[in-house]
Design a protein around this motif. Structure first.
Motif, short mmCIF file in Angstrom:
data_model
loop_
_atom_site.label_atom_id
_atom_site.label_comp_id
_atom_site.label_asym_id
_atom_site.label_seq_id
_atom_site.Cartn_x
_atom_site.Cartn_y
_atom_site.Cartn_z
N UNK A 217 0.86 -1.18 0.00
CA UNK A 217 0.00 0.00 0.00
C UNK A 217 0.90 1.24 0.00
N UNK A 218 0.57 2.23 -0.82
CA UNK A 218 1.31 3.49 -0.86
C UNK A 218 0.30 4.57 -1.24
N UNK A 262 9.33 2.77 8.70
CA UNK A 262 8.34 1.83 9.25
C UNK A 262 8.40 1.88 10.77
N UNK A 263 7.24 2.01 11.41
CA UNK A 263 7.18 2.28 12.85
C UNK A 263 7.02 1.01 13.68
N UNK A 264 6.90 -0.16 13.03
CA UNK A 264 6.72 -1.41 13.79
C UNK A 264 7.46 -2.56 13.13
N UNK A 284 1.75 4.04 4.20
CA UNK A 284 2.44 3.00 3.44
C UNK A 284 2.45 1.72 4.27
N UNK A 285 2.41 0.58 3.58
CA UNK A 285 2.40 -0.69 4.29
C UNK A 285 2.78 -1.81 3.34
N UNK A 294 1.57 -6.92 8.69
CA UNK A 294 2.06 -5.78 7.93
C UNK A 294 2.95 -4.88 8.79
N UNK A 295 3.90 -4.23 8.13
CA UNK A 295 4.62 -3.10 8.73
C UNK A 295 4.02 -1.82 8.15
N UNK A 296 4.09 -0.75 8.96
CA UNK A 296 3.37 0.48 8.63
C UNK A 296 4.30 1.70 8.70
N UNK A 297 4.11 2.63 7.76
CA UNK A 297 4.77 3.94 7.75
C UNK A 297 3.71 5.00 7.46
#
Length: 365
Positions: A217-218, A262-264, A284-285, A294-297
Protein backbone atom coordinates in the motif's frame (compact mmCIF):
# COMPACT_ATOMS: atom_id res chain seq x y z
CA UNK A 1 -37.57 -22.88 -12.88
CA UNK A 2 -35.16 -24.62 -10.43
CA UNK A 3 -36.51 -25.19 -6.90
CA UNK A 4 -33.92 -22.84 -5.37
CA UNK A 5 -34.94 -20.06 -7.76
CA UNK A 6 -38.63 -20.59 -6.95
CA UNK A 7 -37.81 -20.40 -3.23
CA UNK A 8 -36.02 -17.08 -3.66
CA UNK A 9 -38.93 -15.52 -5.54
CA UNK A 10 -41.46 -16.85 -2.99
CA UNK A 11 -39.45 -15.14 -0.24
CA UNK A 12 -39.51 -11.89 -2.19
CA UNK A 13 -43.29 -12.09 -2.82
CA UNK A 14 -44.00 -12.72 0.87
CA UNK A 15 -41.80 -9.75 1.73
CA UNK A 16 -43.77 -7.56 -0.70
CA UNK A 17 -47.12 -8.57 0.88
CA UNK A 18 -45.85 -7.89 4.40
CA UNK A 19 -44.52 -4.47 3.44
CA UNK A 20 -47.68 -3.45 1.57
CA UNK A 21 -49.85 -4.47 4.53
CA UNK A 22 -48.39 -1.70 6.69
CA UNK A 23 -48.08 1.05 4.11
CA UNK A 24 -50.06 4.28 3.91
CA UNK A 25 -50.62 6.47 0.86
CA UNK A 26 -47.94 8.90 1.99
CA UNK A 27 -45.31 6.12 2.15
CA UNK A 28 -46.29 4.31 -1.06
CA UNK A 29 -43.71 1.64 -1.91
CA UNK A 30 -43.20 -0.29 -5.14
CA UNK A 31 -40.90 -3.31 -4.93
CA UNK A 32 -39.51 -4.74 -8.16
CA UNK A 33 -37.41 -7.84 -8.81
CA UNK A 34 -34.49 -6.26 -10.64
CA UNK A 35 -32.73 -9.28 -12.17
CA UNK A 36 -32.60 -13.03 -12.61
CA UNK A 37 -29.59 -15.21 -11.78
CA UNK A 38 -26.75 -14.42 -14.23
CA UNK A 39 -28.97 -11.83 -15.94
CA UNK A 40 -28.15 -8.13 -16.26
CA UNK A 41 -29.72 -5.53 -13.99
CA UNK A 42 -30.83 -2.06 -15.12
CA UNK A 43 -33.07 -0.45 -12.50
CA UNK A 44 -33.92 3.08 -11.40
CA UNK A 45 -36.74 4.65 -9.40
CA UNK A 46 -39.14 6.74 -11.49
CA UNK A 47 -41.42 9.77 -11.13
CA UNK A 48 -39.76 11.43 -8.13
CA UNK A 49 -39.66 8.18 -6.12
CA UNK A 50 -36.51 7.29 -4.20
CA UNK A 51 -34.66 4.04 -3.54
CA UNK A 52 -35.09 3.07 0.12
CA UNK A 53 -35.40 -0.75 0.19
CA UNK A 54 -32.85 -3.39 -0.90
CA UNK A 55 -33.20 -7.17 -0.62
CA UNK A 56 -31.10 -9.94 -2.18
CA UNK A 57 -30.78 -13.71 -1.99
CA UNK A 58 -27.70 -15.79 -2.92
CA UNK A 59 -27.89 -19.21 -4.60
CA UNK A 60 -24.83 -21.43 -4.21
CA UNK A 61 -25.80 -23.47 -7.28
CA UNK A 62 -25.70 -20.28 -9.38
CA UNK A 63 -23.02 -18.37 -7.40
CA UNK A 64 -25.06 -15.21 -7.96
CA UNK A 65 -27.75 -13.08 -6.30
CA UNK A 66 -31.26 -12.03 -7.27
CA UNK A 67 -32.16 -8.53 -6.12
CA UNK A 68 -35.41 -6.76 -5.22
CA UNK A 69 -35.39 -2.96 -4.96
CA UNK A 70 -38.06 -0.74 -3.44
CA UNK A 71 -38.96 2.83 -4.38
CA UNK A 72 -40.93 5.08 -2.01
CA UNK A 73 -42.81 8.20 -3.06
CA UNK A 74 -40.28 11.03 -2.77
CA UNK A 75 -40.51 14.07 -0.53
CA UNK A 76 -39.34 16.52 -3.22
CA UNK A 77 -38.69 16.64 -6.96
CA UNK A 78 -35.85 14.34 -8.13
CA UNK A 79 -33.76 15.69 -11.01
CA UNK A 80 -30.37 15.72 -12.81
CA UNK A 81 -29.89 11.94 -12.61
CA UNK A 82 -26.57 10.72 -14.03
CA UNK A 83 -25.18 7.19 -14.48
CA UNK A 84 -21.63 6.31 -13.53
CA UNK A 85 -19.54 3.85 -15.47
CA UNK A 86 -18.79 0.52 -13.81
CA UNK A 87 -16.98 1.28 -10.54
CA UNK A 88 -15.27 -2.11 -10.01
CA UNK A 89 -13.50 -4.94 -11.78
CA UNK A 90 -14.55 -8.54 -11.19
CA UNK A 91 -13.45 -9.99 -7.81
CA UNK A 92 -12.31 -6.55 -6.61
CA UNK A 93 -13.65 -4.53 -3.66
CA UNK A 94 -15.20 -1.12 -4.21
CA UNK A 95 -16.18 1.85 -2.07
CA UNK A 96 -18.46 4.20 -4.02
CA UNK A 97 -20.15 7.47 -3.04
CA UNK A 98 -22.30 9.81 -5.08
CA UNK A 99 -20.74 13.29 -5.32
CA UNK A 100 -21.90 16.24 -3.23
CA UNK A 101 -25.55 16.08 -2.18
CA UNK A 102 -26.49 13.45 -4.79
CA UNK A 103 -27.97 10.08 -3.73
CA UNK A 104 -28.15 6.61 -5.28
CA UNK A 105 -31.44 6.08 -7.13
CA UNK A 106 -30.57 3.35 -9.63
CA UNK A 107 -28.35 0.30 -10.17
CA UNK A 108 -26.86 -1.44 -13.17
CA UNK A 109 -24.95 -4.70 -13.01
CA UNK A 110 -23.57 -7.43 -15.30
CA UNK A 111 -22.54 -10.97 -14.33
CA UNK A 112 -19.62 -13.02 -15.69
CA UNK A 113 -19.54 -16.84 -15.41
CA UNK A 114 -15.72 -16.93 -15.30
CA UNK A 115 -15.01 -14.92 -12.14
CA UNK A 116 -18.57 -15.64 -10.90
CA UNK A 117 -19.01 -12.02 -9.93
CA UNK A 118 -20.73 -8.78 -10.96
CA UNK A 119 -19.61 -5.32 -11.99
CA UNK A 120 -21.68 -2.41 -10.68
CA UNK A 121 -22.72 1.05 -11.86
CA UNK A 122 -24.92 3.60 -10.10
CA UNK A 123 -27.36 6.37 -10.91
CA UNK A 124 -26.82 9.49 -8.78
CA UNK A 125 -29.64 12.05 -8.51
CA UNK A 126 -30.30 15.40 -6.85
CA UNK A 127 -33.38 16.38 -4.84
CA UNK A 128 -34.75 19.92 -5.13
CA UNK A 129 -34.04 22.04 -2.06
CA UNK A 130 -32.41 19.17 -0.12
CA UNK A 131 -28.86 18.69 1.12
CA UNK A 132 -27.37 15.71 2.93
CA UNK A 133 -26.69 15.68 6.67
CA UNK A 134 -26.06 13.14 9.46
CA UNK A 135 -24.57 10.41 7.29
CA UNK A 136 -23.97 7.02 8.89
CA UNK A 137 -22.53 3.68 7.89
CA UNK A 138 -24.75 0.60 8.19
CA UNK A 139 -21.86 -1.83 8.58
CA UNK A 140 -21.84 -5.00 6.51
CA UNK A 141 -25.45 -6.23 6.40
CA UNK A 142 -25.02 -9.80 5.20
CA UNK A 143 -22.75 -12.80 5.56
CA UNK A 144 -21.28 -14.45 2.50
CA UNK A 145 -24.04 -16.68 0.99
CA UNK A 146 -26.60 -15.05 3.34
CA UNK A 147 -29.64 -12.89 2.62
CA UNK A 148 -29.44 -9.09 2.67
CA UNK A 149 -32.48 -7.07 3.74
CA UNK A 150 -32.38 -3.33 4.47
CA UNK A 151 -34.89 -0.47 4.45
CA UNK A 152 -34.06 3.09 5.47
CA UNK A 153 -35.89 4.15 8.62
CA UNK A 154 -37.01 7.66 7.57
CA UNK A 155 -38.69 9.14 4.49
CA UNK A 156 -35.76 11.54 4.02
CA UNK A 157 -33.01 8.93 4.58
CA UNK A 158 -31.43 7.81 1.30
CA UNK A 159 -28.41 5.87 0.04
CA UNK A 160 -25.31 7.96 -0.61
CA UNK A 161 -22.60 5.27 -0.62
CA UNK A 162 -22.17 1.55 -1.38
CA UNK A 163 -19.25 -0.63 -0.21
CA UNK A 164 -18.73 -4.24 -1.30
CA UNK A 165 -16.05 -6.92 -0.91
CA UNK A 166 -15.88 -10.16 -2.92
CA UNK A 167 -14.69 -13.53 -1.59
CA UNK A 168 -13.47 -16.13 -4.10
CA UNK A 169 -14.07 -19.01 -1.68
CA UNK A 170 -17.77 -18.21 -1.32
CA UNK A 171 -18.03 -16.58 -4.78
CA UNK A 172 -20.18 -13.92 -3.16
CA UNK A 173 -20.08 -10.35 -1.87
CA UNK A 174 -20.86 -8.60 1.38
CA UNK A 175 -22.48 -5.16 1.27
CA UNK A 176 -22.32 -2.03 3.45
CA UNK A 177 -24.24 1.20 2.75
CA UNK A 178 -23.78 4.84 3.69
CA UNK A 179 -27.18 6.47 4.34
CA UNK A 180 -27.78 10.18 4.87
CA UNK A 181 -30.67 12.44 5.89
CA UNK A 182 -31.68 14.81 3.08
CA UNK A 183 -32.88 17.99 4.77
CA UNK A 184 -34.16 21.35 3.61
CA UNK A 185 -31.40 23.86 3.10
CA UNK A 186 -33.69 26.77 4.11
CA UNK A 187 -32.55 29.12 1.32
CA UNK A 188 -33.81 30.25 -2.06
CA UNK A 189 -32.66 31.80 -5.32
CA UNK A 190 -29.07 32.93 -5.69
CA UNK A 191 -28.28 32.03 -2.09
CA UNK A 192 -29.16 28.39 -2.82
CA UNK A 193 -26.74 28.29 -5.72
CA UNK A 194 -24.03 29.91 -3.62
CA UNK A 195 -24.43 27.50 -0.72
CA UNK A 196 -24.54 24.43 -2.96
CA UNK A 197 -21.34 25.59 -4.63
CA UNK A 198 -19.68 26.10 -1.25
CA UNK A 199 -20.89 22.75 0.07
CA UNK A 200 -19.66 20.88 -2.97
CA UNK A 201 -16.18 22.29 -2.38
CA UNK A 202 -16.02 21.95 1.39
CA UNK A 203 -17.45 18.44 1.47
CA UNK A 204 -15.82 17.04 -1.70
CA UNK A 205 -14.88 13.45 -0.92
CA UNK A 206 -12.90 10.87 -2.89
CA UNK A 207 -12.64 7.29 -1.62
CA UNK A 208 -9.96 4.98 -3.04
CA UNK A 209 -9.30 1.27 -2.51
CA UNK A 210 -5.59 1.41 -1.74
CA UNK A 211 -4.41 -2.21 -1.76
CA UNK A 212 -5.22 -5.79 -2.56
CA UNK A 213 -4.74 -8.77 -0.23
CA UNK A 214 -1.02 -9.49 0.46
CA UNK A 215 0.00 -6.49 -1.67
CA UNK A 216 1.80 -3.26 -0.71
CA UNK A 217 0.00 0.00 0.00
CA UNK A 218 1.31 3.49 -0.86
CA UNK A 219 -1.38 6.14 -0.45
CA UNK A 220 -1.53 9.84 0.34
CA UNK A 221 -4.12 12.58 -0.09
CA UNK A 222 -3.20 15.01 -2.86
CA UNK A 223 -3.28 18.78 -3.12
CA UNK A 224 -4.84 20.35 -0.04
CA UNK A 225 -7.13 17.41 0.75
CA UNK A 226 -6.95 15.63 4.12
CA UNK A 227 -7.42 12.01 5.19
CA UNK A 228 -10.73 11.73 7.05
CA UNK A 229 -12.20 8.33 6.10
CA UNK A 230 -10.71 4.86 6.72
CA UNK A 231 -12.36 1.46 6.22
CA UNK A 232 -11.00 -2.07 5.95
CA UNK A 233 -12.14 -5.68 5.75
CA UNK A 234 -10.26 -8.80 6.90
CA UNK A 235 -10.13 -12.05 4.91
CA UNK A 236 -9.34 -15.23 6.85
CA UNK A 237 -8.06 -17.04 3.77
CA UNK A 238 -5.47 -14.37 3.00
CA UNK A 239 -5.03 -13.36 6.67
CA UNK A 240 -4.85 -9.77 5.50
CA UNK A 241 -6.99 -6.66 5.03
CA UNK A 242 -8.04 -4.56 2.07
CA UNK A 243 -8.23 -0.86 2.88
CA UNK A 244 -10.20 2.10 1.51
CA UNK A 245 -9.24 5.68 2.35
CA UNK A 246 -11.12 8.91 1.75
CA UNK A 247 -9.77 12.43 1.24
CA UNK A 248 -11.90 15.53 1.87
CA UNK A 249 -11.06 18.96 0.48
CA UNK A 250 -9.03 20.67 3.23
CA UNK A 251 -9.86 23.87 5.08
CA UNK A 252 -6.36 25.38 4.63
CA UNK A 253 -3.23 24.74 2.52
CA UNK A 254 -1.40 21.49 3.35
CA UNK A 255 2.41 21.60 3.21
CA UNK A 256 5.75 20.19 4.41
CA UNK A 257 4.65 16.53 4.19
CA UNK A 258 7.26 14.02 5.36
CA UNK A 259 7.25 10.21 5.42
CA UNK A 260 8.36 8.26 8.48
CA UNK A 261 10.23 4.98 8.30
CA UNK A 262 8.34 1.83 9.25
CA UNK A 263 7.18 2.28 12.85
CA UNK A 264 6.72 -1.41 13.79
CA UNK A 265 8.16 -4.87 13.39
CA UNK A 266 5.97 -7.77 12.28
CA UNK A 267 3.64 -9.09 15.03
CA UNK A 268 4.51 -6.16 17.35
CA UNK A 269 2.14 -3.46 18.63
CA UNK A 270 2.75 0.19 17.79
CA UNK A 271 1.56 3.57 19.07
CA UNK A 272 2.43 6.31 16.58
CA UNK A 273 1.76 10.07 16.68
CA UNK A 274 2.77 12.77 14.22
CA UNK A 275 4.97 15.41 15.92
CA UNK A 276 3.79 18.86 16.98
CA UNK A 277 0.80 20.16 15.07
CA UNK A 278 1.15 17.72 12.18
CA UNK A 279 -1.46 15.13 11.12
CA UNK A 280 -1.49 11.82 9.23
CA UNK A 281 -2.21 12.34 5.52
CA UNK A 282 -0.74 9.21 3.98
CA UNK A 283 -0.08 5.55 4.74
CA UNK A 284 2.44 3.00 3.44
CA UNK A 285 2.40 -0.69 4.29
CA UNK A 286 3.67 -4.06 3.09
CA UNK A 287 2.62 -7.61 3.97
CA UNK A 288 4.66 -10.72 4.84
CA UNK A 289 3.06 -14.14 4.30
CA UNK A 290 5.32 -15.77 6.88
CA UNK A 291 4.21 -13.51 9.72
CA UNK A 292 0.76 -12.87 8.17
CA UNK A 293 1.17 -9.24 9.23
CA UNK A 294 2.06 -5.78 7.93
CA UNK A 295 4.62 -3.10 8.73
CA UNK A 296 3.37 0.48 8.63
CA UNK A 297 4.77 3.94 7.75
CA UNK A 298 2.98 7.29 7.78
CA UNK A 299 3.06 10.67 6.05
CA UNK A 300 2.81 13.62 8.45
CA UNK A 301 1.79 17.05 7.12
CA UNK A 302 1.28 20.59 8.39
CA UNK A 303 -1.71 22.85 7.71
CA UNK A 304 -1.07 26.55 7.15
CA UNK A 305 -2.23 28.69 10.10
CA UNK A 306 -3.66 25.71 12.04
CA UNK A 307 -2.67 24.12 15.34
CA UNK A 308 -4.07 21.05 17.06
CA UNK A 309 -6.49 21.19 20.00
CA UNK A 310 -9.05 18.96 21.70
CA UNK A 311 -7.48 15.62 20.82
CA UNK A 312 -9.44 12.45 21.62
CA UNK A 313 -8.99 8.72 21.30
CA UNK A 314 -11.53 6.75 19.26
CA UNK A 315 -10.94 3.52 21.18
CA UNK A 316 -10.42 0.31 19.24
CA UNK A 317 -12.81 0.45 16.29
CA UNK A 318 -12.83 -3.22 15.28
CA UNK A 319 -12.62 -6.73 16.65
CA UNK A 320 -10.12 -9.21 15.26
CA UNK A 321 -11.31 -10.54 11.85
CA UNK A 322 -14.07 -7.87 11.69
CA UNK A 323 -14.60 -4.85 9.44
CA UNK A 324 -13.41 -1.37 10.46
CA UNK A 325 -14.92 1.93 9.38
CA UNK A 326 -14.27 5.47 10.61
CA UNK A 327 -15.02 8.96 9.28
CA UNK A 328 -14.17 12.12 11.20
CA UNK A 329 -17.33 14.14 11.84
CA UNK A 330 -15.89 17.69 11.45
CA UNK A 331 -14.08 19.27 8.52
CA UNK A 332 -11.27 20.45 10.85
CA UNK A 333 -10.84 17.10 12.62
CA UNK A 334 -7.92 15.04 11.33
CA UNK A 335 -6.12 11.86 12.35
CA UNK A 336 -2.93 12.48 14.33
CA UNK A 337 -2.21 9.11 15.98
CA UNK A 338 -2.52 5.44 15.05
CA UNK A 339 -2.43 2.55 17.55
CA UNK A 340 -2.50 -1.12 16.58
CA UNK A 341 -2.11 -4.51 18.30
CA UNK A 342 -1.51 -7.80 16.45
CA UNK A 343 -2.84 -11.20 17.53
CA UNK A 344 -1.10 -14.35 16.26
CA UNK A 345 -4.17 -16.50 16.84
CA UNK A 346 -6.41 -14.43 14.60
CA UNK A 347 -3.50 -13.20 12.43
CA UNK A 348 -5.10 -9.78 12.44
CA UNK A 349 -4.84 -6.35 14.06
CA UNK A 350 -7.16 -4.04 15.96
CA UNK A 351 -6.91 -0.28 15.38
CA UNK A 352 -7.42 2.85 17.46
CA UNK A 353 -6.95 6.43 16.20
CA UNK A 354 -6.16 9.72 17.91
CA UNK A 355 -8.10 12.55 16.23
CA UNK A 356 -7.62 16.29 16.87
CA UNK A 357 -9.30 19.52 15.89
CA UNK A 358 -7.05 21.81 13.87
CA UNK A 359 -7.96 25.40 14.75
CA UNK A 360 -6.63 28.78 13.69
CA UNK A 361 -3.32 29.64 15.32
CA UNK A 362 0.40 29.85 14.72
CA UNK A 363 2.48 26.74 15.33
CA UNK A 364 5.60 27.07 17.48
CA UNK A 365 7.44 24.53 15.28
Amino acid sequence: MPLETKGAFIIMKVLVYILFAGLTVTSALLISTANDYHGPMDFSCKDNSTLRHIFSHHANSREDRVWSLGCYTGIEMVYDCQWTGYVNDYDRPFDFQCPGDDFINGLRSIHDHGPKDRRWAFQCCKMRGRIRRDCEDTGFLNDYDGDLNYTTTKTNQLFHGWISIHNNGHEDRIFDFEVCDYVQDGTTGILVCFLVAVLSVTSAFLVSTVNDYDQPMDFSCEGNSTLRHISSHHNNHHEDRVWSMGCYTGIAPVYDCQWTGYVNDFDDPFDFECPGDEFINGVKSYHDNGHEDRRWAFQCCKMLGRIRQHCEDTGFLNHYDDALTYTSNQDNKNIRGWISIHDNGHEDRIFDFQVCEYVEGESST
